[in-house]
Design a protein around this motif. Structure first.
Motif, short mmCIF file in Angstrom:
data_model
loop_
_atom_site.label_atom_id
_atom_site.label_comp_id
_atom_site.label_asym_id
_atom_site.label_seq_id
_atom_site.Cartn_x
_atom_site.Cartn_y
_atom_site.Cartn_z
N ARG B 65 -30.26 54.89 -2.77
CA ARG B 65 -29.77 55.92 -3.67
C ARG B 65 -30.44 57.24 -3.36
O ARG B 65 -31.50 57.29 -2.72
CB ARG B 65 -30.12 55.55 -5.11
CG ARG B 65 -29.31 54.42 -5.64
CD ARG B 65 -29.94 54.01 -6.94
NE ARG B 65 -29.06 53.12 -7.68
CZ ARG B 65 -29.52 52.33 -8.65
NH1 ARG B 65 -30.79 52.35 -8.96
NH2 ARG B 65 -28.69 51.55 -9.29
N ASP B 76 -25.11 57.22 -6.06
CA ASP B 76 -25.30 55.80 -6.33
C ASP B 76 -24.27 55.02 -5.52
O ASP B 76 -23.45 55.61 -4.81
CB ASP B 76 -25.10 55.54 -7.83
CG ASP B 76 -25.81 54.28 -8.29
OD1 ASP B 76 -26.25 53.50 -7.40
OD2 ASP B 76 -25.94 54.07 -9.50
N ASN B 77 -24.30 53.72 -5.62
CA ASN B 77 -23.27 52.90 -5.00
C ASN B 77 -22.47 52.27 -6.12
O ASN B 77 -22.99 51.97 -7.17
CB ASN B 77 -23.89 51.79 -4.16
CG ASN B 77 -24.78 52.34 -3.09
OD1 ASN B 77 -24.37 53.22 -2.34
ND2 ASN B 77 -26.00 51.85 -3.03
N ARG B 78 -21.20 52.07 -5.85
CA ARG B 78 -20.38 51.37 -6.84
C ARG B 78 -19.51 50.39 -6.08
O ARG B 78 -19.24 50.58 -4.89
CB ARG B 78 -19.52 52.35 -7.61
CG ARG B 78 -18.55 53.09 -6.72
CD ARG B 78 -17.66 54.01 -7.53
NE ARG B 78 -16.98 54.93 -6.64
CZ ARG B 78 -15.89 54.63 -5.96
NH1 ARG B 78 -15.37 53.42 -6.04
NH2 ARG B 78 -15.33 55.51 -5.16
N PRO B 79 -19.11 49.31 -6.74
CA PRO B 79 -18.22 48.38 -6.05
C PRO B 79 -16.89 49.05 -5.77
O PRO B 79 -16.42 49.86 -6.56
CB PRO B 79 -18.06 47.23 -7.03
CG PRO B 79 -18.56 47.71 -8.33
CD PRO B 79 -19.41 48.90 -8.11
N CYS B 80 -16.32 48.73 -4.61
CA CYS B 80 -15.00 49.27 -4.34
C CYS B 80 -14.19 48.22 -3.60
O CYS B 80 -14.72 47.25 -3.07
CB CYS B 80 -15.08 50.56 -3.53
SG CYS B 80 -15.24 50.36 -1.77
N ASP B 132 -11.78 51.73 -0.79
CA ASP B 132 -11.63 52.22 -2.15
C ASP B 132 -10.17 52.33 -2.58
O ASP B 132 -9.70 53.40 -2.96
CB ASP B 132 -12.33 53.60 -2.26
CG ASP B 132 -12.68 53.90 -3.70
OD1 ASP B 132 -12.86 52.94 -4.46
OD2 ASP B 132 -12.76 55.08 -4.06
N GLN B 157 -19.09 48.03 -1.15
CA GLN B 157 -19.69 49.10 -1.92
C GLN B 157 -19.27 50.44 -1.36
O GLN B 157 -19.05 50.58 -0.17
CB GLN B 157 -21.20 48.99 -1.86
CG GLN B 157 -21.71 47.79 -2.64
CD GLN B 157 -23.17 47.90 -2.92
OE1 GLN B 157 -23.92 48.41 -2.11
NE2 GLN B 157 -23.60 47.42 -4.07
N ASP B 160 -21.08 56.74 -4.46
CA ASP B 160 -20.60 57.39 -5.67
C ASP B 160 -21.42 58.66 -5.87
O ASP B 160 -22.61 58.59 -6.18
CB ASP B 160 -20.78 56.43 -6.86
CG ASP B 160 -19.98 56.87 -8.06
OD1 ASP B 160 -19.31 57.91 -7.95
OD2 ASP B 160 -20.04 56.18 -9.08
N LEU B 162 -22.35 61.18 -8.03
CA LEU B 162 -22.23 61.33 -9.47
C LEU B 162 -22.08 62.79 -9.90
O LEU B 162 -21.58 63.07 -10.97
CB LEU B 162 -23.46 60.71 -10.15
CG LEU B 162 -23.62 59.21 -9.92
CD1 LEU B 162 -24.98 58.75 -10.44
CD2 LEU B 162 -22.52 58.45 -10.62
N ASN B 286 -16.77 62.86 -2.98
CA ASN B 286 -16.06 61.62 -3.35
C ASN B 286 -14.70 61.55 -2.70
O ASN B 286 -14.14 60.47 -2.52
CB ASN B 286 -15.91 61.53 -4.87
CG ASN B 286 -17.24 61.23 -5.54
OD1 ASN B 286 -17.94 60.30 -5.13
ND2 ASN B 286 -17.59 62.01 -6.54
#
Lengths: 368, 620
Positions: B65, B76-80, B132, B157, B160, B162, B286
């Motif tokens: 991160r 951050d990382n987010r699931p995709c 994504d 992942q 992200d 933010l 993004n």
């Protein structure tokens, strides 16, 4: 003298029966191993179906033996005509499976008339040569009728399309003709005609068939595409080594890297599990069967019997050579099954009927 | 019918013999081939079958991160959901292409190109078509799974960002690895389809952020279906980066800018930490996550304000009057002027046949160094420059880091240009004219600097001559807070000037803001003394007719500079603001700088609510 000869052939027969059943048993085992891991379908597993066909085939053998083959000669053309009608029937009415019309439905089982014609064509040819038997070589004009006997089913089978069977018909026909001998002039004319029709034949091949030929000529060109199957087959065979990986332990087979591993490529599945030793014995078994059939042909009491036995011999021979040659990457991939081994009821039944015919001729070799 | 002999077979003895020979020969060939495969090359084939059997599947490591100085999460990382294709299972590429074209954000030609490449790939590997996927796409593909064989949804992942575009030019973004990058990458750590930092901190710190891939050794069948697990190696997560940047400062600067285009950089002059690094206009990183669509890419790329340009390190501007600081120091150090000596400004300075004008038409009258800096008198500095000569000006400019990159640690930093007679001869094959020396003396002409160089320069002026390489990354931490690297800024060769010189210049800079006549009085704030210098970077050379700023087309308006530090007595923060086409630095750039300073000093008493609830801040 006569008696001694008889006993010699009786013992030969026992080893033959042993060979036939050994091949059949290995075939069923390999079939079983080839189907491991595949999703259990609602229908019967292939090795059980194959066993039923074996049962039917053995009954067929008994029936065939009971009818004196000399009576068959009488009805040879009629039988031939019937099987031609069946071929026409499948073309018109048959069920189409992946673009080919080959099957007639018989309740739970289905039947391929194109397999039957392999033997009935031989019967018709035998009848023809029986009545035209002459000394010396044939010229082309004398072969017009046998050529037509071959050509009609050949074209019908090509229309299905079933290239493998057509090739077998072609090879069996020419083997018989060459066996009788052709005049030099005829051979030259045939050679020229054959070469001239090659391009014609090439353009009439389906794309997938052309691809197979190209792949055979250069499998490394596209190792992951078209060449993939043949490479996987070689890996399966080679990785068997001398002893083999053991029954049910063939990784190539178990993990389904082999294409058509229960039909066309069943030899590769066998070779992986049983190794060079098993292959050697299997080949020996086939050679034994072929020479036994050939021997019956050479001892037949009339030309009809000789040609029928000869045709069946060639049928065995070409099927074994082309199928195994294909698995070993020696020949292009073409759908020709391994006799008594590959999954496929019609072909098994027809080959067992062939064995019945051979026994028929064999039993009556002294009667005249 | 004539029978030829009793036994028909007697006539064909030769044929029987020939056939027997053929049979044996044919079987012999098969046997030799078998022996070759199974005995001679058995070992090799066995290895091949093992390779077939064992599949190595990669487990991607979670990327580190990126946090701001207060440990607020910026990236951050987010699931995709990735849309992937397994070549072997595809039945019809044409209809697949048509189906996917309706769902994909990619333009049809790019999609088809990708599909064509995948078609040639390893049959049982899965290839990512686009990352994504939207929830609708995922639902559609999952529901029609059986009708679209070969397409699979994989959960992975994605990055992200933010804070959207707020940090775009420092943090950068990621993208699919290019063939060129793949070639350069060592130790086989990357594969086609992997994502890699493309720009900014994501690129420069790729090594730390990436972590180490894990892997699965799986026994798989020909379809690639997993049969059993042989071995598993867990991935090592990437390390977190703690930046010196503060989101609060950045956000305040963003608000202060409004619709304007430009740069705001704040740094700590005592150690080179960059506290704020804002470039405008910005873009949202993004947009790159799902594989950017053609329209979106065009709208960024074709934007006349070039949002992708990293102005802070790549924008080259004449420093304008800010350069007078360098000139003043050089003149004092070289002893060519005393603080008391007065020079006269009549509004113009004649050199040869040409008049060089002061920005103030009426002239400033007679003034000393202090007043000349406070009122930014051009004529005074023409004379200083003339006395110093271009060689000495160039030498001091270089000592203050101009003409070379600062080493801030972002890719694509430009070095700017400090002109010299030698440079001009090489570049144009022309001699240097003294008039050009005068132009350079007030920071115009060929002299070009980047905003970050001005930050470095001003820091050195306040800290007694230390030229820090500005830094953005404070710490490299593991996910559980273990610190791996604590960075400190590299120092360049110290700029030598006496503390007396420093005091004279600093006092003048203080009055630029504090005095009523000062050009930077709009940077004045309550409670903290600010010192600074305005600058105006000429975009189009203005000849005698100078019209009021508002009537000049935007594109031709001058760029406005303001460089300052505070508190004036013991500087903690340097702020440099450049407003493109902003006109006079004192009018547009100084108020922005003031807002940043206000935010900084407000937060000097740490604001608990802010750092405690970063999530709510982000949503807002």
């Amino acid at each position: 003298m006569e008696k001694l000869k008889t006993s010699r052939f009786t013992s030969f027969d026992i080893s033959l029966v042993a060979a036939l059943f050994a091949i059949g048993l290995l075939g069923i085992l390999t079939l079983y191993s080839a189907m491991q891991g595949s999703a259990p379908g609602s229908s019967m597993p292939p090795h059980q179906k194959q066993l039923i066909w074996w049962g039917l085939g053995l009954m067929g053998i008994l029936i065939v033996i009971l009818i004196d083959y000399r009576h068959m000669e009488h009805y040879a053309y009629a039988i031939y005509a019937c099987s031609l009608l069946l071929l026409v029937y499948v073309l018109v009415m048959g069920r189409s499976i992946s673009g080919a019309k080959r099957w007639i439905e018989l309740g739970p089982l289905s039947f391929q008339p194109s397999e039957l014609i392999k033997i009935t064509m031989t019967l018709a040819l035998a009848k023809y040569f029986h009545h035209r038997a002459k000394q010396g070589r044939y010229n082309l004009f004398e072969l017009v009728v046998p050529f037509l006997i071959f050509l009609v089913p050949f074209v019908l089978v090509l229309l299905e399309p079933d290239l493998g069977t057509a090739i077998v018909l072609l090879l069996v026909f020419f083997s018989i003709v060459l066996f009788f001998g052709l005049s030099q002039g005829s051979i030259i004319v045939l050679a020229i005609g054959g070469l001239a029709s090659l391009p014609l034949g090439w353009f009439n091949l389906k794309d997938y068939q052309k691809e197979r030929v190209m792949t055979f000529l250069n499998p490394a060109e596209d190792p992951l595409g078209r060449g993939y199957h043949i490479i996987q087959s070689k890996i399966a065979i080679g990785s068997g080594g001398f002893w083999g990986k053991g029954f049910l332990h063939g990784t190539q087979t178990r993990l389904r890297f082999l294409p058509e591993q229960h039909t066309d490529f069943i030899f590769s599945a066998f070779a992986e599990q049983w190794g060079f030793l098993g292959c050697f014995l299997l080949l020996a078994g086939y050679l034994l069967v072929i020479f036994w059939a050939f021997n019956i042909s050479s001892r037949a009491k009339n030309t009809f019997g000789m040609v029928v036995a000869l045709g069946i011999t060639f049928l065995f021979f070409w099927h074994v050579i082309i199928n195994i040659g294909m698995c070993l990457g020696l020949l292009p991939v073409v759908g020709i099954p391994l006799p008594l081994f590959s999954y496929g009821g019609s072909f098994l039944l027809v080959m067992l009927l062939g064995v019945g015919l051979l026994l028929n001729i064999y039993i009556r070799r002294f009667i005249f | 019918m004539k029978r030829l002999s009793n036994n028909p077979t007697m006539d064909h003895r030769r044929s029987f013999l020939a056939c027997s020979f053929c049979f044996v020969a044919a079987f012999a060939i098969l046997l030799v081939r078998l022996a070759y495969f199974q005995l001679w090359s058995g070992e090799a084939f066995r290895n091949l079958s093992e390779n077939n059997r064992i599949r190595v599947t990669e487990i991607h490591a979670p990327r580190g991160r990126i946090l701001d100085a207060n440990h607020e999460i910026l990236v951050d990382n987010r699931p995709c959901f990735d849309v992937t294709v397994i070549p072997e299972e595809v039945q019809d590429y044409t209809s697949l292409g048509e189906t996917l074209a309706r769902l994909s954000p990619l333009p049809p030609e790019v999609l088809n190109e990708k599909l064509a490449a995948i078609r040639k790939g390893v049959p049982f590997r899965s290839y990512v078509l686009w990352k994504d996927a939207s929830w609708d796409t995922v639902a559609y593909l999952e529901a029609n799974r059986l009708r679209i064989p070969g397409v699979m949804i994989q959960v992975t992942q994605a990055r992200d960002y933010l804070v959207q575009g707020l940090f775009a030019h420092s943090i950068g973004y990621m993208g699919e690895i290019s063939p060129k990058e793949l070639k350069r990458a060592h130790r086989r750590e990357y594969r086609i389809g992997d994502w890699i930092g493309k720009v900014g901190i994501e690129k420069v710190w790729e090594e730390q952020l990436r972590g180490k891939k894990g892997g699965l050794q799986v026994e798989a069948d020909a379809r690639g279906r997993q049969i059993s697990l042989v071995k598993r190696k867990e991935p090592t997560p990437g390390k977190n980066l703690v930046l010196s940047l503060e989101r609060r400062l950045q956000q305040r600067a963003r608000q202060a800018f409004g619709d304007a285009t430009g740069v705001a950089i704040a740094a700590d002059p005592r150690d080179g930490r960059v506290l704020c690094y804002l470039n405008l206009p910005s873009y949202d990183p993004n947009s790159f996550v799902g594989g950017i669509s053609r329209d979106e890419w065009d709208s960024i790329r074709m934007n006349p304000l070039y949002p992708l340009t990293n102005r802070g390190i790549q924008g080259l501007y004449p420093p304008g009057s800010i350069f007078k600081i360098v000139l003043a120091i050089a003149a004092l150090e070289e002893g060519i002027i005393t603080p008391q000596e007065k020079l006269f400004c009549s509004g113009r300075y004649r050199l040869g046949t040409r008049d060089f004008r002061c920005w103030r038409k009426a002239g400033h009258g007679s003034m000393d160094l202090h007043q000349a800096i406070v009122q930014s008198c051009d004529v005074y500095f023409y004379q200083l420059g003339q006395r110093l000569g271009i060689e000495r000006i160039q030498s001091y400019a270089k000592r203050f880091g101009l003409g070379q990159i600062t080493g801030i640690g972002l890719d694509g930093e430009k070095s700017g240009l400090v002109p010299s007679p030698e440079w001009k001869r090489k570049r144009f094959g022309e001699p240097w004219y003294e008039g050009e020396t005068l132009i350079v003396s007030i920071g115009q002409g060929a002299l070009l600097v980047t905003p970050i160089q001005v930050v470095s320069l001003l820091s050195a002026v306040t800290n007694g001559g230390t030229l820090f390489a500005p830094r953005l990354v404070e710490k490299v931490e593991s996910t559980d807070g273990k610190v791996f690297v604590e960075s400190s800024s590299a120092r360049g060769a110290p700029v030598n000037f006496s503390s007396r010189t420093a005091t004279i210049v600093q006092e003048a800079l203080r009055d630029v803001v504090a005095s009523e006549k000062g050009t930077g009085k709009r940077a004045r704030m309550e409670g903290v003394a600010v010192a600074g210098k305005t600058g105006t970077a000429q975009v189009v050379r203005m000849d005698d007719q100078r019209t009021p700023g508002d009537e000049i087309p935007l594109k031709e308006r001058d760029h406005a500079w303001f460089a300052c530090y505070a508190p004036a007595e013991s500087p903690e923060i340097v702020v440099v603001v450049l407003v493109e086409h902003g006109g006079h630095g004192g009018e547009t750039a100084a108020p922005i700088a003031r807002e940043i300073l206000e935010e900084y000093f407000r937060s000097d008493q740490p604001d608990e609510t802010l750092s405690a609830s970063p999530a709510s801040e982000v949503d807002g």
